[in-house]
Design an enzyme around this catalytic site. Structure first.
Site, PDB file in Angstrom:
ATOM      1  N   SER A  99       0.796  -1.233   0.000  1.00 40.13           N
ATOM      2  CA  SER A  99       0.000   0.000   0.000  1.00 40.13           C
ATOM      3  C   SER A  99       0.827   1.280   0.000  1.00 40.13           C
ATOM      4  O   SER A  99       0.385   2.293  -0.522  1.00 40.13           O
ATOM      5  CB  SER A  99      -0.966  -0.010   1.179  1.00 40.13           C
ATOM      6  OG  SER A  99      -0.293  -0.293   2.380  1.00 40.13           O
TER       7      SER A  99
ATOM      8  N   HIS B 118      -5.073  -3.248  -3.060  1.00 39.06           N
ATOM      9  CA  HIS B 118      -4.696  -2.258  -4.075  1.00 39.06           C
ATOM     10  C   HIS B 118      -4.525  -2.860  -5.463  1.00 39.06           C
ATOM     11  O   HIS B 118      -4.154  -2.152  -6.404  1.00 39.06           O
ATOM     12  CB  HIS B 118      -3.412  -1.533  -3.655  1.00 39.06           C
ATOM     13  CG  HIS B 118      -3.578  -0.770  -2.382  1.00 39.06           C
ATOM     14  ND1 HIS B 118      -4.064   0.519  -2.342  1.00 39.06           N
ATOM     15  CD2 HIS B 118      -3.380  -1.139  -1.089  1.00 39.06           C
ATOM     16  CE1 HIS B 118      -4.133   0.922  -1.078  1.00 39.06           C
ATOM     17  NE2 HIS B 118      -3.723  -0.064  -0.301  1.00 39.06           N
TER      18      HIS B 118
ATOM     19  N   LYS C 289     -11.518   0.817  -2.386  1.00 38.58           N
ATOM     20  CA  LYS C 289     -10.410   1.423  -3.135  1.00 38.58           C
ATOM     21  C   LYS C 289     -10.756   1.390  -4.628  1.00 38.58           C
ATOM     22  O   LYS C 289     -11.565   2.175  -5.075  1.00 38.58           O
ATOM     23  CB  LYS C 289      -9.110   0.717  -2.756  1.00 38.58           C
ATOM     24  CG  LYS C 289      -8.742   1.128  -1.327  1.00 38.58           C
ATOM     25  CD  LYS C 289      -7.709   0.311  -0.646  1.00 38.58           C
ATOM     26  CE  LYS C 289      -7.524   0.867   0.780  1.00 38.58           C
ATOM     27  NZ  LYS C 289      -6.880  -0.072   1.685  1.00 38.58           N
TER      28      LYS C 289
HETATM   29  C1  LIG Z   1      -6.878  -0.275   3.051  1.00 43.36           C
HETATM   30  C2  LIG Z   1      -6.317  -1.610   3.346  1.00 43.36           C
HETATM   31  C3  LIG Z   1      -6.947  -2.470   4.246  1.00 43.36           C
HETATM   32  C4  LIG Z   1      -8.116  -2.026   5.089  1.00 43.36           C
HETATM   33  O1  LIG Z   1      -9.276  -1.918   4.337  1.00 43.36           O
HETATM   34  P1  LIG Z   1     -10.449  -0.959   4.836  1.00 43.36           P
HETATM   35  O2  LIG Z   1     -11.621  -1.409   4.069  1.00 43.36           O
HETATM   36  O3  LIG Z   1     -10.014   0.432   4.521  1.00 43.36           O
HETATM   37  O4  LIG Z   1     -10.595  -1.194   6.311  1.00 43.36           O
HETATM   38  C5  LIG Z   1      -6.430  -3.739   4.390  1.00 43.36           C
HETATM   39  N1  LIG Z   1      -5.334  -4.130   3.707  1.00 43.36           N
HETATM   40  C6  LIG Z   1      -4.689  -3.312   2.865  1.00 43.36           C
HETATM   41  C7  LIG Z   1      -3.481  -3.802   2.141  1.00 43.36           C
HETATM   42  C8  LIG Z   1      -5.156  -2.027   2.661  1.00 43.36           C
HETATM   43  O5  LIG Z   1      -4.505  -1.201   1.852  1.00 43.36           O
END
Ligand SMILES: *Cc1c(COP(=O)(O)O)cnc(C)c1O
Length: 386
Positions: free
Chosen positions: A178, A206, A238
């Site tokens: 990330s 991602h 995302k």
């Molecule tokens: C954003 C993210 C999460 C958490 O997801 P949310 O839905 O925002 O709680 C988990 N793992 C990774 C790699 C992330 O980038």
């Protein structure tokens, strides 16, 4: 009561440039973002495909809200699991080429729930040091022994697997990292897992939406099936532009999570309208290849320009393009300079990333224009000159 002197502790954070504040957003997510009445070019969100504010996604949300109301009313196992939740799960299973999928309220909760449902004291978990916080916290909650290997150092992972005497082993990694934007070597991970009789879990928060022919992520890109990677987790907030997360895998995996994942069982189901909106964004993601193609071309435009400026890029092919500046001070002042010029970028500091690797986290979206990217590059050039 010195331990409870919160104000003094907050002051210490401020002195170290570690104090975090929130910007108050006054409109939808998109290539432009309004903050305190001012519009900025937004290079800081994870809305990679530009679906968070898509008219068809909004219409599906509104229609479902008028049919189902807003609240889901209860947890999934009582009476909160609507036909929209169920349909989305079936579509996500199909999308990822897995037997079944299960929707969680957030990615954080999915990771906490999955890991603690599958392993416990006496078992062993192996994680990349740059994994997302929710994966680390899930491992802690589970009580299993946690071994961490340096970023993408799979030789080290192999050693740790060989040395482990635990008979239940779980390897966990981010698919796309990330804060770095680079990718795990999922092919080699799958063969290491097979060799050592370990289960493999990939968090592709991602990658989903962005990578693979239909946007099903890093595993689609490398053609890895459910046999090779039994536990796939990804988020909906995302690339898909809505909210929530899912886990995909075998029927037995999903049934186990329904019985045992506490963050699934003991929480209110997401509003059905979010699920309906996600069904539409999923279909746009699969059908509109131009979004992924546009991202590839914007990423290469940005990297080309940034290299010419001599910026310290990382080896990322994804829409996450970090520029390493190397101190909290440098990151905070560069982000402030760019904001002053009308650009929002992520200012990522220690302890989110290692000391000396503090960085701007620049993210691209399919809804950015080429000229927006060019303007950002000019602003970065100006920052280096001034
Ligand atoms: C954003 C993210 C999460 C958490 O997801 P949310 O839905 O925002 O709680 C988990 N793992 C990774 C790699 C992330 O980038």
């Amino acid at each position: 009561m010195k331990r409870w002197n919160l104000a003094a502790q907050l002051d210490a954070l401020k002195r170290q440039q570690l104090y975090r504040t929130r910007q108050i957003v006054g409109g939808p997510q998109g290539p432009q973002l309004v903050i305190d009445g001012t519009s900025f070019d937004n290079f800081s969100s994870n809305d990679y495909l530009g679906l968070a504010n898509h008219p068809e996604v909004i219409a599906a949300f509104q229609k479902a809200a008028s049919e189902y109301g807003v609240g889901s009313g209860s947890a999934h196992l009582i009476c909160g699991h609507s036909s929209e939740h169920h349909a989305l799960e079936e579509e996500l299973a199909e999308f990822t080429g897995r037997e079944r999928a299960l929707v969680f309220s957030t990615g954080y909760m999915a990771n906490m729930g999955v890991i603690s449902a599958l392993v416990t004291k006496g078992d062993a978990i192996f994680q990349d040091k740059l994994n997302h916080a929710s994966l680390i916290d899930g491992a802690r909650l589970s009580g299993a022994e946690l071994k961490r290997y340096s970023h993408n150092d799979l030789d080290r992972l192999q050693q740790l697997l060989q040395q482990s005497s635990s008979d239940k082993k779980l390897i966990i990694t981010d698919g796309v990292f990330s804060m770095d934007g680079d990718e795990a070597d999922v092919k080699r991970l799958a063969s290491l897992a097979a060799e050592h009789d370990a289960a493999l879990m990939i968090d592709d928060a991602h990658g989903v939406g962005v990578l693979g022919g239909t946007g099903a992520g890093l595993l689609e890109q490398h053609g890895l099936n459910q046999q090779q990677v039994p536990i796939l987790m990804a988020t909906l907030g995302k690339g898909l532009g809505t909210a929530g997360a899912f886990v995909a895998g075998s029927d037995a995996l999903i049934e186990t999570l329904i019985q045992r994942a506490r963050t699934y069982i003991f929480t209110t189901a997401m509003p059905p309208a979010i699920m309906a909106a996600t069904r539409v964004s999923l279909s746009l993601c699969q059908q509109e290849d131009w979004r992924r193609e546009k991202l590839v071309s914007l990423v290469s435009r940005f990297r080309h320009g940034a290299q010419q400026l001599g910026l310290n890029l990382m080896s990322s092919k994804t829409p996450i393009q970090p520029v390493v500046l190397g101190s909290n001070q440098a990151v905070v002042s560069m982000a402030a300079y760019l904001k002053d010029k009308g650009f929002l970028v992520g200012a990522i500091r220690h302890p989110t990333v290692a000391k000396s690797s503090e960085r701007l986290r620049i993210t691209l979206s399919a809804t950015h224009t080429e000229s927006q990217v060019d303007s950002l590059l000019s602003a970065l050039e100006g920052a280096m000159r001034d």
